[in-house]
Enzyme design. Structure first.
Site, PDB file in Angstrom:
ATOM      1  N   GLU A 127     -15.691 -17.137 -15.418  1.00  0.00           N
ATOM      2  CA  GLU A 127     -14.480 -17.562 -16.123  1.00  0.00           C
ATOM      3  C   GLU A 127     -14.328 -19.065 -15.941  1.00  0.00           C
ATOM      4  O   GLU A 127     -14.989 -19.649 -15.083  1.00  0.00           O
ATOM      5  CB  GLU A 127     -13.254 -16.854 -15.505  1.00  0.00           C
ATOM      6  CG  GLU A 127     -13.316 -15.353 -15.638  1.00  0.00           C
ATOM      7  CD  GLU A 127     -12.048 -14.664 -15.152  1.00  0.00           C
ATOM      8  OE1 GLU A 127     -11.148 -15.357 -14.621  1.00  0.00           O
ATOM      9  OE2 GLU A 127     -11.965 -13.435 -15.314  1.00  0.00           O
ATOM     10  N   ILE A 157     -21.096 -17.191 -21.370  1.00  0.00           N
ATOM     11  CA  ILE A 157     -21.670 -15.858 -21.523  1.00  0.00           C
ATOM     12  C   ILE A 157     -22.922 -15.896 -22.414  1.00  0.00           C
ATOM     13  O   ILE A 157     -22.823 -16.195 -23.608  1.00  0.00           O
ATOM     14  CB  ILE A 157     -20.623 -14.860 -22.079  1.00  0.00           C
ATOM     15  CG1 ILE A 157     -19.337 -14.907 -21.219  1.00  0.00           C
ATOM     16  CG2 ILE A 157     -21.209 -13.444 -22.155  1.00  0.00           C
ATOM     17  CD1 ILE A 157     -19.533 -14.684 -19.718  1.00  0.00           C
ATOM     18  N   GLU A 363     -26.559 -17.299 -13.040  1.00  0.00           N
ATOM     19  CA  GLU A 363     -26.771 -16.101 -12.190  1.00  0.00           C
ATOM     20  C   GLU A 363     -26.756 -16.457 -10.695  1.00  0.00           C
ATOM     21  O   GLU A 363     -27.500 -15.912  -9.890  1.00  0.00           O
ATOM     22  CB  GLU A 363     -28.037 -15.344 -12.624  1.00  0.00           C
ATOM     23  CG  GLU A 363     -27.892 -14.888 -14.072  1.00  0.00           C
ATOM     24  CD  GLU A 363     -28.721 -13.712 -14.477  1.00  0.00           C
ATOM     25  OE1 GLU A 363     -29.105 -12.930 -13.592  1.00  0.00           O
ATOM     26  OE2 GLU A 363     -28.954 -13.558 -15.682  1.00  0.00           O
TER      27      GLU A 363
HETATM   28  N1  CAA Z   1     -25.191  -8.102  -3.399  1.00  0.00           N
HETATM   29  C1  CAA Z   1     -24.337  -7.092  -3.100  1.00  0.00           C
HETATM   30  N2  CAA Z   1     -23.092  -7.317  -2.648  1.00  0.00           N
HETATM   31  C2  CAA Z   1     -22.703  -8.585  -2.457  1.00  0.00           C
HETATM   32  C3  CAA Z   1     -23.542  -9.675  -2.753  1.00  0.00           C
HETATM   33  C4  CAA Z   1     -24.836  -9.387  -3.230  1.00  0.00           C
HETATM   34  N3  CAA Z   1     -25.698 -10.371  -3.549  1.00  0.00           N
HETATM   35  N4  CAA Z   1     -22.870 -10.819  -2.478  1.00  0.00           N
HETATM   36  C5  CAA Z   1     -21.650 -10.470  -2.049  1.00  0.00           C
HETATM   37  N5  CAA Z   1     -21.563  -9.113  -2.034  1.00  0.00           N
HETATM   38  C6  CAA Z   1     -20.426  -8.300  -1.637  1.00  0.00           C
HETATM   39  C7  CAA Z   1     -20.095  -8.471  -0.152  1.00  0.00           C
HETATM   40  O1  CAA Z   1     -20.871  -7.590   0.633  1.00  0.00           O
HETATM   41  C8  CAA Z   1     -18.608  -8.129  -0.138  1.00  0.00           C
HETATM   42  O2  CAA Z   1     -18.457  -6.732  -0.218  1.00  0.00           O
HETATM   43  P1  CAA Z   1     -17.252  -5.962   0.575  1.00  0.00           P
HETATM   44  O3  CAA Z   1     -16.023  -6.817   0.509  1.00  0.00           O
HETATM   45  O4  CAA Z   1     -17.140  -4.666  -0.149  1.00  0.00           O
HETATM   46  O5  CAA Z   1     -17.729  -5.807   1.987  1.00  0.00           O
HETATM   47  C9  CAA Z   1     -18.111  -8.658  -1.470  1.00  0.00           C
HETATM   48  O6  CAA Z   1     -19.270  -8.772  -2.313  1.00  0.00           O
HETATM   49  C10 CAA Z   1     -17.461 -10.004  -1.377  1.00  0.00           C
HETATM   50  O7  CAA Z   1     -18.388 -10.861  -0.752  1.00  0.00           O
HETATM   51  P2  CAA Z   1     -17.902 -12.012   0.238  1.00  0.00           P
HETATM   52  O8  CAA Z   1     -16.876 -11.507   1.176  1.00  0.00           O
HETATM   53  O9  CAA Z   1     -19.141 -12.609   0.800  1.00  0.00           O
HETATM   54  O10 CAA Z   1     -17.155 -12.966  -0.817  1.00  0.00           O
HETATM   55  P3  CAA Z   1     -17.230 -14.519  -1.007  1.00  0.00           P
HETATM   56  O11 CAA Z   1     -16.185 -14.859  -2.013  1.00  0.00           O
HETATM   57  O12 CAA Z   1     -17.208 -15.218   0.302  1.00  0.00           O
HETATM   58  O13 CAA Z   1     -18.696 -14.731  -1.628  1.00  0.00           O
HETATM   59  C11 CAA Z   1     -20.251 -14.754  -3.483  1.00  0.00           C
HETATM   60  C12 CAA Z   1     -19.104 -14.043  -2.789  1.00  0.00           C
HETATM   61  C13 CAA Z   1     -21.540 -14.377  -2.790  1.00  0.00           C
HETATM   62  C14 CAA Z   1     -20.089 -16.261  -3.445  1.00  0.00           C
HETATM   63  C15 CAA Z   1     -20.210 -14.240  -4.936  1.00  0.00           C
HETATM   64  O14 CAA Z   1     -18.971 -14.598  -5.488  1.00  0.00           O
HETATM   65  C16 CAA Z   1     -21.310 -14.780  -5.805  1.00  0.00           C
HETATM   66  O15 CAA Z   1     -22.426 -14.275  -5.767  1.00  0.00           O
HETATM   67  N6  CAA Z   1     -20.993 -15.806  -6.632  1.00  0.00           N
HETATM   68  C17 CAA Z   1     -21.909 -16.237  -7.686  1.00  0.00           C
HETATM   69  C18 CAA Z   1     -21.593 -15.478  -8.943  1.00  0.00           C
HETATM   70  C19 CAA Z   1     -22.707 -15.511  -9.927  1.00  0.00           C
HETATM   71  O16 CAA Z   1     -23.874 -15.347  -9.611  1.00  0.00           O
HETATM   72  N7  CAA Z   1     -22.329 -15.707 -11.194  1.00  0.00           N
HETATM   73  C20 CAA Z   1     -23.244 -15.684 -12.278  1.00  0.00           C
HETATM   74  C21 CAA Z   1     -22.638 -14.952 -13.423  1.00  0.00           C
HETATM   75  S1  CAA Z   1     -23.740 -14.303 -14.640  1.00  0.00           S
HETATM   76  C22 CAA Z   1     -24.292 -15.650 -15.497  1.00  0.00           C
HETATM   77  O17 CAA Z   1     -24.771 -16.560 -14.923  1.00  0.00           O
HETATM   78  C23 CAA Z   1     -24.143 -15.705 -16.983  1.00  0.00           C
HETATM   79  C24 CAA Z   1     -25.223 -15.197 -17.762  1.00  0.00           C
HETATM   80  O18 CAA Z   1     -24.950 -14.660 -18.802  1.00  0.00           O
HETATM   81  C25 CAA Z   1     -26.668 -15.385 -17.413  1.00  0.00           C
END
Ligand code: CAA
Length: 380
Positions: A127, A157, A363
């Site tokens: 977003e 997206i 991603e």
């Molecule tokens: N696999 C599985 N679970 C995961 C994970 C992973 N890689 N990363 C985080 N989680 C889970 C954690 O285990 C946690 O689970 P619970 O609360 O149930 O225990 C939950 O997610 C939250 O994680 P955190 O507490 O670590 O949260 P955070 O805010 O500190 O960090 C983050 C989260 C890792 C930064 C995550 O927000 C992230 O990966 N951000 C990047 C998002 C992303 O990749 N966006 C791309 C979008 S798609 C795109 O690019 C467009 C397209 O069309 C190609």
């Protein structure tokens, strides 16, 4: 660790290579210049089974493994990284999640046409104010009878203006933070659902990227994927596989750059000999090739772990982190080897650099991959 590819895997690689060279390459320069979406090619990729490669034949997919998918995606991206991301999003971010967590109804109605390549999918998590910090969703969903009403906006997206089915993450219970996020399938044409203009991008120009808008968009409750409140978990687990896809795309770009640089070095002469005979150029080619092999090992390892149904979260993050880094490095070196010719559009190598950069951003940025890897290393 050694990878002996099966005959079937090598056949997939060969088919992808032939298709890329005969069907994708001829129009790739024009499509990059005009930022033209390759609808006809996407349709043909669907007919080849490349849009639902890992989906079981029960749901009209090709029933192949992730290693085959990586092999195919490298060949496609080597020729045109825009097609690489279109294919990667449909396969790893949309079909994979729907098959693993979708209901029978969702699989029948949405997964099957997506896997056949008759319909195109998109994944909507990001977003305007929730990119890397993906838990901070502002797109809201509330229940009214047997429907959910979605309001908000999504950004960046892939397939945004061209997709038919969208996987949309929305906050359905603010109190529960990321445990209050739910994933929905939203169909193009649903009243209240729209998209912004196609972004004018630096690279992967013939892929389509846009924002999405939701204004009291009414979605039936049967379109919830997995369960209410599982949307963030769903998105993260889906993205782990997506990162293998983007690593493959990056490797394809790096290989394309190496091939172009090698070919050029064998024909361009300076100081009375082909530049390939100069040690300075040889060292560059050697470094590029070594980096590509290392990136492949990381990516095939992540793919093999996924196929063995073992944890691959850290390995997928490592594969994407490293492959995207070396894609940019290889593209830069390919330009350097071409000298001034590398800096003009006519020679294609400048496109490898423009296409490579995004692999360090979408991603999950390289910084996010490092967070994912470090958290895995440090956990008890
Ligand atoms: N696999 C599985 N679970 C995961 C994970 C992973 N890689 N990363 C985080 N989680 C889970 C954690 O285990 C946690 O689970 P619970 O609360 O149930 O225990 C939950 O997610 C939250 O994680 P955190 O507490 O670590 O949260 P955070 O805010 O500190 O960090 C983050 C989260 C890792 C930064 C995550 O927000 C992230 O990966 N951000 C990047 C998002 C992303 O990749 N966006 C791309 C979008 S798609 C795109 O690019 C467009 C397209 O069309 C190609």
């Amino acid at each position: 660790m050694q990878f002996d590819f099966s005959e079937e895997q090598l056949l997939i690689k060969h088919t992808a290579k032939e298709f890329a060279e005969s069907e994708i390459a001829p129009s790739s320069i024009e499509r990059d210049k005009e930022a033209k979406f390759p609808s006809d090619i996407v349709k043909k990729l669907g007919e080849l089974g490349f849009m639902g490669m890992m989906v079981s034949p029960q749901y009209d997919g090709a029933g192949l493994d992730t290693v085959s998918y990586v092999l195919a995606l490298i060949e496609i991206s080597k020729v045109d990284a825009s097609l690489g991301v279109i294919m990667s999003v449909n396969n790893s971010l949309v079909c994979f999640g729907l098959e693993k967590w979708g209901s029978d109804y969702i699989k029948e109605k949405y997964l099957k046409p997506l896997a056949r390549g008759e319909k195109l999918g998109a994944f909507a998590l990001s977003e305007p104010e929730a990119g890397s910090d993906a838990t901070k969703q502002n797109t809201m969903g509330h229940k009214e009878g047997r429907h959910w009403i979605i309001n908000g906006m999504k950004n960046w997206i892939t397939n945004g203006t061209t997709a038919d089915y969208f996987l949309v993450m929305a906050q359905t219970d603010k109190e529960k933070a990321h445990h209050g996020i739910t994933a929905f399938v939203v169909e193009k044409g649903t009243p209240g659902f729209g998209h912004g203009v196609k972004e004018d991008k630096l690279g992967i120009r013939s892929s389509d990227t846009s924002s999405l808008t939701f204004d009291n968009c009414k979605v039936p409750e049967e379109n919830i994927v997995w369960e209410i409140g599982k949307g963030f978990n769903f998105a993260m687990n889906t993205l782990n596989g997506g990162r293998i896809g983007i690593a493959s795309q990056a490797i394809g770009i790096a290989e394309g750059a190496l091939d172009a640089a090698t070919k050029y070095a064998k024909t361009r002469k300076t100081f009375g000999t082909e530049i390939a005979n100069h040690q300075g150029i040889q060292f560059k080619l050697a470094d590029m090739s070594t980096k590509i092999e290392a990136a492949k090992l990381l990516t095939f390892q992540a793919a093999a772990l996924k196929d063995a149904e073992q944890s691959y979260l850290k390995e997928a993050a490592m594969a994407k982190l490293y492959s995207s880094k070396i894609a940019v490095e290889c593209a830069l070196e390919a330009i350097q080897i071409h000298g001034g010719y590398g800096y003009v559009r006519e020679y294609l190598v400048e496109r490898y650099l423009r296409d490579a950069k995004i692999t360090e951003i979408y991603e999950g940025t390289s910084e996010i991959q490092r967070i994912v890897i470090a958290r895995e290393l440090l956990k008890d």
